[in-house]
Write a protein that holds these residues in place. Structure first.
Motif, PDB file in Angstrom:
ATOM      1  N   GLN A  91      42.629   5.895  37.072  1.00  0.00           N
ATOM      2  CA  GLN A  91      42.583   6.198  38.637  1.00  0.00           C
ATOM      3  C   GLN A  91      41.290   5.973  38.968  1.00  0.00           C
ATOM      4  N   GLN A 135      37.728   6.152  40.787  1.00  0.00           N
ATOM      5  CA  GLN A 135      37.054   7.403  41.160  1.00  0.00           C
ATOM      6  C   GLN A 135      35.811   6.897  42.221  1.00  0.00           C
ATOM      7  N   TYR A 174      34.195   3.948  45.280  1.00  0.00           N
ATOM      8  CA  TYR A 174      34.467   3.906  46.830  1.00  0.00           C
ATOM      9  C   TYR A 174      34.714   2.554  47.107  1.00  0.00           C
ATOM     10  N   MET A 213      48.447   5.773  53.485  1.00  0.00           N
ATOM     11  CA  MET A 213      48.251   7.217  52.932  1.00  0.00           C
ATOM     12  C   MET A 213      49.141   8.247  53.582  1.00  0.00           C
ATOM     13  N   THR A 234      43.061  14.892  47.477  1.00  0.00           N
ATOM     14  CA  THR A 234      42.809  13.998  46.378  1.00  0.00           C
ATOM     15  C   THR A 234      42.248  12.864  46.980  1.00  0.00           C
ATOM     16  N   ARG A 235      42.486  12.591  48.080  1.00  0.00           N
ATOM     17  CA  ARG A 235      41.887  11.010  48.927  1.00  0.00           C
ATOM     18  C   ARG A 235      41.536  11.274  50.131  1.00  0.00           C
ATOM     19  N   PHE A 291      37.232   4.503  51.678  1.00  0.00           N
ATOM     20  CA  PHE A 291      38.351   4.973  50.890  1.00  0.00           C
ATOM     21  C   PHE A 291      37.923   5.571  49.618  1.00  0.00           C
ATOM     22  N   SER A 292      38.003   6.667  49.205  1.00  0.00           N
ATOM     23  CA  SER A 292      37.868   7.190  48.066  1.00  0.00           C
ATOM     24  C   SER A 292      38.520   8.436  47.307  1.00  0.00           C
ATOM     25  N   GLN A 293      38.665   8.591  45.970  1.00  0.00           N
ATOM     26  CA  GLN A 293      39.443   9.481  45.424  1.00  0.00           C
ATOM     27  C   GLN A 293      38.319  10.195  44.647  1.00  0.00           C
ATOM     28  N   VAL A 314      35.808  14.208  48.649  1.00  0.00           N
ATOM     29  CA  VAL A 314      36.861  14.771  49.235  1.00  0.00           C
ATOM     30  C   VAL A 314      36.681  16.354  49.700  1.00  0.00           C
TER      31      VAL A 314
END
Length: 232
Positions: free
Chosen positions: A102, A104, A106, A122, A188-189, A205-207, A212
């Motif tokens: 996954q 993590q 940016y 999304m 989560t996103r 965009f980031s997780q 978050v």
């Protein structure tokens, strides 16, 4: 809005093919000579492009005393293209490499169209809940996708500069007009940045969990202020 010839490029046509396709739609069945004269495209390029239209399913050949070309109606042509792409997607998805870890970090997403694609993706991938803050113009464009999530009984919270007509969603009127967008999906996103008609549309965009959480708290604070009758 893009010129119609530019929009047709998304259906696999070249610019010359798109121009000829529109000409056939407007004038009916034409010979290659007539099509070249109407469009100003050289005869050799016209015949090449007409052959391309036939091969791509955008035109038919009428065999008479002279060969004429006639356009396939756009709803039929575009529907066939979409159906073939969906079949390709179904065939490819099980065979594509899987992401091993996954992400993590940016990601920077530039361009209005690319940002809208990510925004819609999304929304459609939401499993439980989403919080979104967008300008009214963007909200209008994404309402069908938000409506789908509401119908599936997912929690949808919307902040925008004008009232939201979506029944079943929780909505707040911010009372401000800007080009900022913020979207949090399933805690989560996150997608955040600005979107405009120019070329300077940019989003992040980031997780990353910390990011978050920061944006979740920002939206909660904004909602609290709205509920207290204040404008942010």
């Amino acid at each position: 809005m893009y010129p119609i010839t530019e929009e047709l490029l998304h259906f696999g046509l070249t610019r010359q093919e798109a121009n000829l396709y529109l000409t056939l739609l407007s004038h009916g069945a034409l010979t290659g000579y007539e099509a070249a004269k109407l469009t100003g495209i050289s005869r050799s390029n016209t015949y090449t492009a007409l052959a391309g239209l036939v091969e791509k399913g955008a035109a038919y050949i009428m065999e008479e005393n002279v060969t004429r070309y006639t356009a396939v109606p756009f709803d039929e042509f575009s529907g066939n293209v979409i159906r073939r792409l969906q079949a390709k997607q179904e065939s490819l998805l099980p065979r594509m490499p899987r992401r091993q870890t996954q992400m993590q970090g940016y990601l920077t997403i530039r361009g209005r169209e690319q940002i809208m694609d990510k925004l819609i993706t999304m929304i459609l991938e939401t499993r439980q809940r989403l919080y979104i803050s967008v300008p009214p113009e963007i909200l209008t464009q994404i309402l069908p996708y938000l409506h789908r999530q509401v119908e599936e009984e997912k929690r949808v919270v919307i902040l925008s500069g004008t009232p939201c007509p979506l029944e079943g969603a929780v909505s707040y009127v911010t009372g401000k007009e800007d080009d900022q967008i913020r979207l949090i999906v399933d805690s989560t996103r996150v997608l955040t940045g600005r979107i405009s008609d120019g070329e300077d549309s940019t989003c992040l965009f980031s997780q990353n969990r910390n990011l978050v959480d920061i944006f979740k708290q920002m939206l909660k604070n904004e909602i609290t202020l709205i509920q207290m009758g204040k404008q942010v």
